[in-house]
Design a protein around this motif. Sequence first.
Motif, PDB file in Angstrom:
ATOM      1  N   HIS A 305       2.540  44.302   3.579  1.00  0.00           N
ATOM      2  CA  HIS A 305       2.081  45.619   3.139  1.00  0.00           C
ATOM      3  C   HIS A 305       1.044  46.198   4.094  1.00  0.00           C
ATOM      4  O   HIS A 305       1.093  47.379   4.446  1.00  0.00           O
ATOM      5  CB  HIS A 305       1.499  45.534   1.732  1.00  0.00           C
ATOM      6  CG  HIS A 305       1.065  46.859   1.194  1.00  0.00           C
ATOM      7  ND1 HIS A 305       1.961  47.776   0.687  1.00  0.00           N
ATOM      8  CD2 HIS A 305      -0.168  47.431   1.106  1.00  0.00           C
ATOM      9  CE1 HIS A 305       1.302  48.858   0.304  1.00  0.00           C
ATOM     10  NE2 HIS A 305       0.009  48.676   0.547  1.00  0.00           N
ATOM     11  N   TYR A 306       0.104  45.363   4.524  1.00  0.00           N
ATOM     12  CA  TYR A 306      -0.968  45.844   5.400  1.00  0.00           C
ATOM     13  C   TYR A 306      -0.565  45.876   6.869  1.00  0.00           C
ATOM     14  O   TYR A 306      -1.194  46.567   7.673  1.00  0.00           O
ATOM     15  CB  TYR A 306      -2.217  44.981   5.236  1.00  0.00           C
ATOM     16  CG  TYR A 306      -2.965  45.240   3.952  1.00  0.00           C
ATOM     17  CD1 TYR A 306      -3.720  46.388   3.785  1.00  0.00           C
ATOM     18  CD2 TYR A 306      -2.928  44.328   2.901  1.00  0.00           C
ATOM     19  CE1 TYR A 306      -4.415  46.627   2.609  1.00  0.00           C
ATOM     20  CE2 TYR A 306      -3.621  44.554   1.726  1.00  0.00           C
ATOM     21  CZ  TYR A 306      -4.360  45.705   1.584  1.00  0.00           C
ATOM     22  OH  TYR A 306      -5.047  45.943   0.421  1.00  0.00           O
ATOM     23  N   GLY A 307       0.462  45.104   7.243  1.00  0.00           N
ATOM     24  CA  GLY A 307       0.924  45.111   8.620  1.00  0.00           C
ATOM     25  C   GLY A 307       0.070  44.320   9.585  1.00  0.00           C
ATOM     26  O   GLY A 307       0.160  44.520  10.801  1.00  0.00           O
ATOM     27  N   CYS A 308      -0.768  43.412   9.067  1.00  0.00           N
ATOM     28  CA  CYS A 308      -1.584  42.574   9.943  1.00  0.00           C
ATOM     29  C   CYS A 308      -1.963  41.299   9.184  1.00  0.00           C
ATOM     30  O   CYS A 308      -1.885  41.256   7.950  1.00  0.00           O
ATOM     31  CB  CYS A 308      -2.834  43.318  10.403  1.00  0.00           C
ATOM     32  SG  CYS A 308      -3.989  43.739   9.082  1.00  0.00           S
ATOM     33  N   PRO A 309      -2.365  40.230   9.891  1.00  0.00           N
ATOM     34  CA  PRO A 309      -2.740  38.975   9.224  1.00  0.00           C
ATOM     35  C   PRO A 309      -3.856  39.193   8.209  1.00  0.00           C
ATOM     36  O   PRO A 309      -4.776  39.980   8.437  1.00  0.00           O
ATOM     37  CB  PRO A 309      -3.206  38.087  10.383  1.00  0.00           C
ATOM     38  CG  PRO A 309      -2.482  38.604  11.576  1.00  0.00           C
ATOM     39  CD  PRO A 309      -2.413  40.096  11.370  1.00  0.00           C
ATOM     40  N   GLN A 310      -3.750  38.481   7.087  1.00  0.00           N
ATOM     41  CA  GLN A 310      -4.688  38.670   5.974  1.00  0.00           C
ATOM     42  C   GLN A 310      -5.412  37.381   5.609  1.00  0.00           C
ATOM     43  O   GLN A 310      -4.900  36.276   5.786  1.00  0.00           O
ATOM     44  CB  GLN A 310      -3.936  39.182   4.738  1.00  0.00           C
ATOM     45  CG  GLN A 310      -3.327  40.565   4.903  1.00  0.00           C
ATOM     46  CD  GLN A 310      -4.370  41.647   4.989  1.00  0.00           C
ATOM     47  OE1 GLN A 310      -5.152  41.858   4.062  1.00  0.00           O
ATOM     48  NE2 GLN A 310      -4.399  42.353   6.124  1.00  0.00           N
ATOM     49  N   ASP A 311      -6.605  37.573   5.098  1.00  0.00           N
ATOM     50  CA  ASP A 311      -7.434  36.526   4.515  1.00  0.00           C
ATOM     51  C   ASP A 311      -7.539  36.905   3.040  1.00  0.00           C
ATOM     52  O   ASP A 311      -8.136  37.927   2.702  1.00  0.00           O
ATOM     53  CB  ASP A 311      -8.792  36.537   5.224  1.00  0.00           C
ATOM     54  CG  ASP A 311      -9.897  35.784   4.481  1.00  0.00           C
ATOM     55  OD1 ASP A 311      -9.606  35.139   3.463  1.00  0.00           O
ATOM     56  OD2 ASP A 311     -11.058  35.874   4.928  1.00  0.00           O
TER      57      ASP A 311
END
Length: 371
Positions: A305-311
Amino acid sequence: MTVCPTAVPFGSLAADLHPNVGGKCASLGTMSQAGLPVPPGFAVTTQVFVDAKDASGSREQIAEVVDAELDRLAVVTQDALERVAARAREVVMTWEIPQEHVTVIRGMYADLCELSGVDDVPVAVRSSSTAEDSPDASFAGEHDTYLWVCGIDEVLDKIRRCWASLYTARAIMYRHERGYDHTRVDMAVAVQKMVRPRAAGVAFTLDPTNGDRSGICIDAAWGFGESVVSGDVTPDNFLVDKVMWTINRRTISPKTHAHQLTEIDGAPHPVVSRVPVPEDQVHVPSLTDEEILAIARLARAAEKHYGCPQDIEWAVDDDLPAGEDAVLLQARPETVWSKRHHAVGAKTDALASIVDTLLNPLYAKRGSQPA
């Protein structure tokens, strides 16, 4: 007349209000509207913080206590920093929430109680600074969170305490080292229905040990996730392959303590306390394989959804049925490996290229590399 609302439910938090609710609340609103399993709640906007600060007449006093005091120090020692921080927090705790904002927050909390079917529903009251959880900085753990807060009077008190946590020693030093202006950072607050977690923790949509994006790394422990986030417990660790959905690594750590709900004699409701873990659970995995994969899929959905690696922060909620009990509590951009570009001239092979395309289809379509 205020320039933005006092408070907004996560499910209707418009994107143009994100600058007024801080990184944490903006993320909770985005995830809620994307259909991800997020406990309900609302964002108390920075307008409340600004109005309370302006009404107090102490804006210049904060600048004098923090900036001027630090500038006068030849060397910033821990003791000196703690004194500055304590004085700044004392100033903030004198601020009163303007009555028009109190009325709206009371109504929002009453609506959450009605939605939950519980009088004085327990909530988490979480700081959401306008500088945190942005792609170029992560203030995770720098500001305060209060768990199992019951009743509107306690909620209002904890909102002010979240404001004051802008000026903990660690938060002041974090901003000082990175050049953030202390007087230009405002605080919003998330008020979110509590989960009753059997287990909780964090997950990264890459391997934080080496930046490999082919896996999802999960840290887990019994009870509330604060034991993992604070480093109080060495968590269990699992690595899940994003393509094959296999658990390729599992490390089960001895978990001797947990943050759990505890009944206190004479107290009107339980509190979250650090308690010993029963002996028969110390060496037992805190997650089943089904739960590991469910959390990994939620983390991957957030990343897509965000289009980048998540924490992300997650919990397994004992109040929900099995198979539907994994919930997301927070998602923020991963800020270490995600900013490192692939090394120029690095050795590649066909399989690596295929896997990279599978994991990063947006970048492949655009003809560019992930950051």
